[in-house]
Design a protein around this motif. Sequence first.
Motif, mmCIF file in Angstrom:
data_model
loop_
_atom_site.group_PDB
_atom_site.id
_atom_site.type_symbol
_atom_site.label_atom_id
_atom_site.label_comp_id
_atom_site.label_asym_id
_atom_site.label_seq_id
_atom_site.Cartn_x
_atom_site.Cartn_y
_atom_site.Cartn_z
ATOM 1 N N VAL A 97 13.407 7.419 8.096
ATOM 2 C CA VAL A 97 13.195 7.127 6.687
ATOM 3 C C VAL A 97 13.807 5.745 6.444
ATOM 4 N N CYS A 99 14.600 2.546 3.656
ATOM 5 C CA CYS A 99 14.732 2.128 2.257
ATOM 6 C C CYS A 99 13.964 0.827 2.048
ATOM 7 N N ARG A 100 13.080 0.839 1.059
ATOM 8 C CA ARG A 100 12.282 -0.345 0.748
ATOM 9 C C ARG A 100 13.133 -1.475 0.179
ATOM 10 N N TYR A 135 8.919 7.220 7.074
ATOM 11 C CA TYR A 135 8.839 7.519 5.653
ATOM 12 C C TYR A 135 9.498 6.362 4.916
ATOM 13 N N ARG A 136 8.946 5.964 3.769
ATOM 14 C CA ARG A 136 9.504 4.852 2.996
ATOM 15 C C ARG A 136 9.843 5.309 1.595
ATOM 16 N N GLY A 137 10.909 4.750 1.071
ATOM 17 C CA GLY A 137 11.341 5.066 -0.285
ATOM 18 C C GLY A 137 12.609 4.306 -0.590
ATOM 19 N N SER A 143 18.566 3.879 -5.365
ATOM 20 C CA SER A 143 17.814 4.623 -6.384
ATOM 21 C C SER A 143 18.695 5.064 -7.542
#
Length: 151
Positions: A97, A99-100, A135-137, A143
């Motif tokens: 995963v 982090c953008r 996965y990106r987020g 956040s």
Amino acid sequence: MTASRHSRNPATAGELRRAGLRVTAARVALLETVREGDHLDAEALTAGVRRRVGHVSLQAVYDALHALTAARLVRRIEPPGSPARFEGRVGDNHHHVLCRSCGALADVDCSVGDAPCLTASDDHGFVIDEAEVIYRGLCPDCSTPGSSPAP
């Protein structure tokens, strides 16, 4: 000096030998630095190797990373928009995963139950043994209210 004097884990030299690789202090230090790190890039790994054994060139680290990756002792991860990173967790088909905003990268185990990530819609005759999913987020730090994510 021999590689074993620099090694915190004497088994590392044996792993290199079993993989058919020449044992050097720099390779032992690099493999241990990769395994103790958290998805580090080549520059961070070079700094870690230098702390362990003294001077080593960035090119020597790249060459050793290539050999360790080819021997499947190290895994190369290439997140879009950032330099390649390396990890010592190999052979278990886990994912990542990303982090953008800040580029943090963490391991994510494959989905529970059947391994749908290994079932391609068309394998074109390949025998698939690994899938790479990113996965990106946004990570928890980016956040939170008041943080400013990247576009």
